[in-house]
Write an enzyme that holds these catalytic residues in place. Structure first.
Site, mmCIF file in Angstrom:
data_model
loop_
_atom_site.group_PDB
_atom_site.id
_atom_site.type_symbol
_atom_site.label_atom_id
_atom_site.label_comp_id
_atom_site.label_asym_id
_atom_site.label_seq_id
_atom_site.Cartn_x
_atom_site.Cartn_y
_atom_site.Cartn_z
ATOM 1 N N ARG A 49 -3.841 8.855 -5.183
ATOM 2 C CA ARG A 49 -2.822 9.526 -5.998
ATOM 3 C C ARG A 49 -3.483 10.603 -6.850
ATOM 4 O O ARG A 49 -4.535 10.358 -7.449
ATOM 5 C CB ARG A 49 -2.146 8.544 -6.959
ATOM 6 C CG ARG A 49 -1.355 7.436 -6.311
ATOM 7 C CD ARG A 49 -0.836 6.498 -7.415
ATOM 8 N NE ARG A 49 -0.385 5.235 -6.868
ATOM 9 C CZ ARG A 49 -0.315 4.110 -7.581
ATOM 10 N NH1 ARG A 49 -0.686 4.100 -8.857
ATOM 11 N NH2 ARG A 49 0.099 2.979 -7.020
ATOM 12 N N ASP A 81 -2.722 0.021 -1.496
ATOM 13 C CA ASP A 81 -1.675 -0.974 -1.740
ATOM 14 C C ASP A 81 -1.170 -1.491 -0.400
ATOM 15 O O ASP A 81 -0.779 -0.718 0.473
ATOM 16 C CB ASP A 81 -0.527 -0.346 -2.536
ATOM 17 C CG ASP A 81 -0.938 -0.035 -3.968
ATOM 18 O OD1 ASP A 81 -1.834 -0.728 -4.492
ATOM 19 O OD2 ASP A 81 -0.371 0.912 -4.557
ATOM 20 N N HIS A 107 -3.115 -5.021 -4.144
ATOM 21 C CA HIS A 107 -3.901 -3.812 -4.400
ATOM 22 C C HIS A 107 -5.377 -4.159 -4.216
ATOM 23 O O HIS A 107 -5.875 -5.112 -4.808
ATOM 24 C CB HIS A 107 -3.594 -3.344 -5.837
ATOM 25 C CG HIS A 107 -4.564 -2.393 -6.444
ATOM 26 N ND1 HIS A 107 -4.243 -1.067 -6.695
ATOM 27 C CD2 HIS A 107 -5.844 -2.551 -6.871
ATOM 28 C CE1 HIS A 107 -5.292 -0.467 -7.260
ATOM 29 N NE2 HIS A 107 -6.278 -1.350 -7.376
HETATM 30 ZN ZN LIG Z 1 -2.498 -0.143 -6.377
#
Ligand SMILES: [Zn+2]
Length: 250
Positions: A175, A198, A234
């Protein structure tokens, strides 16, 4: 005479088949200067304890999922005891002679397991980055974010194999700061570094994934029972170990 000719023709055809290298089977390690085994990386020498260099580091990236329980393999280009142990576990996982020496059989298996774009065959750059197309805007350079994601993919490939080669569901990875803020990610989230992934429940279920991750080089594992992680697992790299999935006994 006719049948003798037919046999000869058959032999010739068999010979041609034998001589033409099958692309599906990369075969033995090639000497220097010979065409690369695939579009990603070709090893040109056997690697064993005591060797060092970029070729060792490329090997370490691909066996990073075999450090043993709780371990993290250093990607330092120095083939020491931990690398030997990881290579041995990789060889055992694929039924190869397990001597901790990376030679033609080990490299051949690694070639089989990777695509031309260097990703392991069962994972893609795209699924590790559902944020943007160029890996920019995180806490590290785009190249570093991609490199970090690649290591996580090899860890996942090892984990997938250990769990019976069933598909592992990847919901996302890298991200940018903007993407992380948009989903309410933690300010220091490993997603900003590219190594966090994830995972969806898949056929395995969250707890089985979280437990298995402990054997494959993930220093960070967050799952059911940890705040915000009841609907995914995660896994990531980090300095120091942090595992928490209380509902799974972790
Ligand atoms: Zn994560």
């Amino acid at each position: 005479m006719k049948s003798f000719l037919a046999v000869l023709t058959g032999l010739a055809a068999a010979l041609v088949v034998f001589v033409v290298p099958a692309s599906a089977d990369p075969g033995p390690v090639t000497p220097a200067g010979v065409e690369a085994a695939d579009g990603c990386h070709t090893w040109n020498r056997t690697l064993s304890e005591g060797t060092s260099g970029e070729d060792v580091r490329q090997l370490q990236i691909r066996v990073a999922g075999y450090p043993g329980y709780g371990g993290v393999l250093a990607l330092d280009g120095a083939f020491g005891p931990a690398t030997k142990a990881a290579v041995t576990r990789f060889q055992q996982a694929y039924g190869l002679a397990a001597d901790g020496v990376a030679g033609p059989a080990t490299f051949g298996k690694l070639y089989e397991l990777q695509d031309d774009d260097c990703t392991p065959v069962n994972f893609t750059w795209a699924e590790l980055n559902r944020c943007n197309g160029d890996w920019s805007g995180g806490n590290v350079s785009p190249d570093q974010a991609r490199a970090n994601a690649l290591v996580s993919m090899w860890k996942l490939q090892a984990m997938r194999h250990a769990m019976g080669d069933r598909p592992i569901v990847v919901n996302g990875g890298f991200r940018s700061v903007a993407c992380n803020n948009a989903v309410g990610g933690a300010p220091a989230s490993r997603h900003l570094y590219g190594d966090a992934v994830d995972l969806g429940a898949g056929a395995q279920g969250f707890c089985a994934l979280a437990r298995q991750a402990r054997d494959h080089g993930f220093a960070e594992i967050l799952g059911p029972g940890y705040q915000g992680h009841d609907d995914h697992v995660h896994v990531a790299a980090r300095s120091g170990q942090f595992w928490s999935a209380p509902s799974c006994g972790i």
